[in-house]
Scaffold this motif. Structure first.
Motif, mmCIF file in Angstrom:
data_model
loop_
_atom_site.group_PDB
_atom_site.id
_atom_site.type_symbol
_atom_site.label_atom_id
_atom_site.label_comp_id
_atom_site.label_asym_id
_atom_site.label_seq_id
_atom_site.Cartn_x
_atom_site.Cartn_y
_atom_site.Cartn_z
ATOM 1 N N ALA A 98 0.849 -1.193 0.000
ATOM 2 C CA ALA A 98 0.000 0.000 0.000
ATOM 3 C C ALA A 98 0.885 1.244 0.000
ATOM 4 C CB ALA A 98 -0.923 -0.002 1.208
ATOM 5 N N VAL A 99 0.667 2.123 -0.956
ATOM 6 C CA VAL A 99 1.485 3.321 -1.117
ATOM 7 C C VAL A 99 0.705 4.543 -0.657
ATOM 8 C CG1 VAL A 99 2.631 4.819 -2.803
ATOM 9 C CG2 VAL A 99 2.790 2.324 -3.032
ATOM 10 N N ASP A 100 1.362 5.410 0.087
ATOM 11 C CA ASP A 100 0.767 6.686 0.481
ATOM 12 C C ASP A 100 0.971 7.669 -0.663
ATOM 13 O OD1 ASP A 100 0.021 9.118 1.560
ATOM 14 O OD2 ASP A 100 0.990 8.778 3.500
ATOM 15 N N TRP A 101 0.036 7.681 -1.589
ATOM 16 C CA TRP A 101 0.194 8.480 -2.798
ATOM 17 C C TRP A 101 0.127 9.970 -2.519
ATOM 18 C CZ3 TRP A 101 2.183 6.231 -6.830
ATOM 19 C CH2 TRP A 101 2.025 4.843 -6.968
ATOM 20 N N ALA A 102 -0.689 10.379 -1.585
ATOM 21 C CA ALA A 102 -0.789 11.813 -1.279
ATOM 22 C C ALA A 102 0.538 12.349 -0.766
ATOM 23 C CB ALA A 102 -1.897 12.053 -0.258
ATOM 24 N N THR A 103 1.197 11.573 0.094
ATOM 25 C CA THR A 103 2.499 12.010 0.602
ATOM 26 C C THR A 103 3.530 12.050 -0.516
ATOM 27 O OG1 THR A 103 2.048 11.190 2.827
ATOM 28 C CG2 THR A 103 4.351 11.467 2.220
ATOM 29 N N ALA A 104 3.507 11.044 -1.382
ATOM 30 C CA ALA A 104 4.441 11.031 -2.507
ATOM 31 C C ALA A 104 4.240 12.259 -3.388
ATOM 32 C CB ALA A 104 4.260 9.756 -3.311
ATOM 33 N N TRP A 105 2.999 12.632 -3.625
ATOM 34 C CA TRP A 105 2.707 13.831 -4.418
ATOM 35 C C TRP A 105 3.267 15.080 -3.742
ATOM 36 C CZ3 TRP A 105 0.675 15.107 -9.127
ATOM 37 C CH2 TRP A 105 0.295 16.429 -9.315
ATOM 38 N N HIS A 106 3.035 15.200 -2.453
ATOM 39 C CA HIS A 106 3.511 16.382 -1.722
ATOM 40 C C HIS A 106 5.036 16.434 -1.679
ATOM 41 C CE1 HIS A 106 -0.372 17.902 -0.669
ATOM 42 N NE2 HIS A 106 -0.724 16.807 -0.025
ATOM 43 N N ARG A 107 5.679 15.288 -1.811
ATOM 44 C CA ARG A 107 7.142 15.262 -1.844
ATOM 45 C C ARG A 107 7.696 15.464 -3.250
ATOM 46 N NH1 ARG A 107 8.366 10.265 2.434
ATOM 47 N NH2 ARG A 107 7.804 11.459 4.308
ATOM 48 N N GLY A 108 6.834 15.693 -4.206
ATOM 49 C CA GLY A 108 7.296 16.091 -5.526
ATOM 50 C C GLY A 108 7.108 15.107 -6.653
ATOM 51 N N ALA A 109 6.601 13.905 -6.372
ATOM 52 C CA ALA A 109 6.419 12.922 -7.444
ATOM 53 C C ALA A 109 5.275 13.343 -8.358
ATOM 54 C CB ALA A 109 6.128 11.547 -6.863
ATOM 55 N N ARG A 110 5.546 13.339 -9.661
ATOM 56 C CA ARG A 110 4.524 13.694 -10.637
ATOM 57 C C ARG A 110 4.239 12.555 -11.618
ATOM 58 N NH1 ARG A 110 3.749 16.442 -7.141
ATOM 59 N NH2 ARG A 110 3.616 18.735 -7.024
#
Length: 255
Positions: free
Chosen positions: A56-68
């Motif tokens: 399970a990936v925390d996608w919201a956190t990944a987005w906030h850390r810059g992943a696009r």
């Protein structure tokens, strides 16, 4: 993605960290390095790739850390479908990331056309919707045996990859990107330069520099520079700005 690292002329070990870049052209991930990558020329976009290992990936956190953008493992050979693919693929889309699927090639178990069809049928399809990245053939070191080239000579390996690429193109209208390392490619395809014209390169080289590319390619689309960092899974940089990434998703005919 599955990778193994070279520990001497004939010794191998499972991936444990980041490649120590000690020789130009050796692109097999092995030793840990905390160095900040020296990014390619021009703007870049941060991204990641994940598989069942991340769960399970925390996608919201990944987005906030810059992943696009993110690539998600879909299939392997013709007998494995990642049980986490759909949740990961849809999760990336929900937060606004561009996303695509990758297939781990197994030339030792079945034909390339069969594997390309399996991939497309189970998540690897592409559409010009501006949000779907082209499918990827992950072709690299054999994690299941001592023969890195899966028992194929360079001509046979090149033929296998070409058949996968052509089948994927016939099914989707798009040539797949190829994920590999310079060392594996030049060894197992005999430094075949013929794929650079159609297949975007996703190069794996852990360390501060992209370094020399596999034979034929003069530029890369994506650089996987680490297997740890602020984002879940492997750390990647797209070789361009966000507008270029969106054009990459749309395909070569995009304006």
């Amino acid at each position: 993605m599955r990778r193994r690292c070279r520990r001497g002329p004939r010794g191998y070990a499972r991936l444990a960290g980041v490649l120590a870049v000690t020789m130009v052209g050796l692109a097999t991930p092995c030793a840990t390095s905390a160095a900040t990558p020296r990014v390619p020329t021009g703007p870049t976009v941060r991204g990641m790739d994940v598989s069942g290992h991340q769960g399970a990936v925390d996608w919201a956190t990944a987005w906030h850390r810059g992943a696009r953008f993110s690539y998600v493992k879909a299939t392997e050979g013709t007998g494995f479908r990642s049980p986490t693919f759909r949740a990961q693929y849809d999760g990336a889309a929900r937060v606004g990331m561009l996303r695509g699927a990758y297939h781990f090639g197994r030339p030792d178990v079945s034909g390339a056309a069969e594997q390309a069809r399996y991939f497309v049928a189970h998540g690897g399809d592409w559409s010009p919707d501006g949000r779907t990245l082209p499918g990827v053939l992950d072709i690299e070191y054999n994690p299941y045996g001592p023969d890195d080239c899966y028992g194929l000579n360079p001509a046979a390996m090149s033929g296998w990859i070409a058949e996968f690429s052509d089948t994927y193109h016939a099914l989707t209208g798009r040539f797949p990107a190829i994920y590999t390392t310079r060392n594996w490619w030049n060894t197992c395809t005999g430094s075949n330069p013929d794929f650079a014209g159609n297949n975007p390169l996703w190069v794996a080289r852990y360390g501060p520099r992209v370094g020399a590319l596999p034979a034929g390619w003069h530029t890369h689309a994506i650089w996987q520079h680490d297997n740890r960092g602020p984002l879940p899974g492997d750390q990647n940089l797209f070789n361009g700005d966000m507008a270029a990434l969106e054009r990459f998703a749309m395909g070569p005919t995009a304006p």
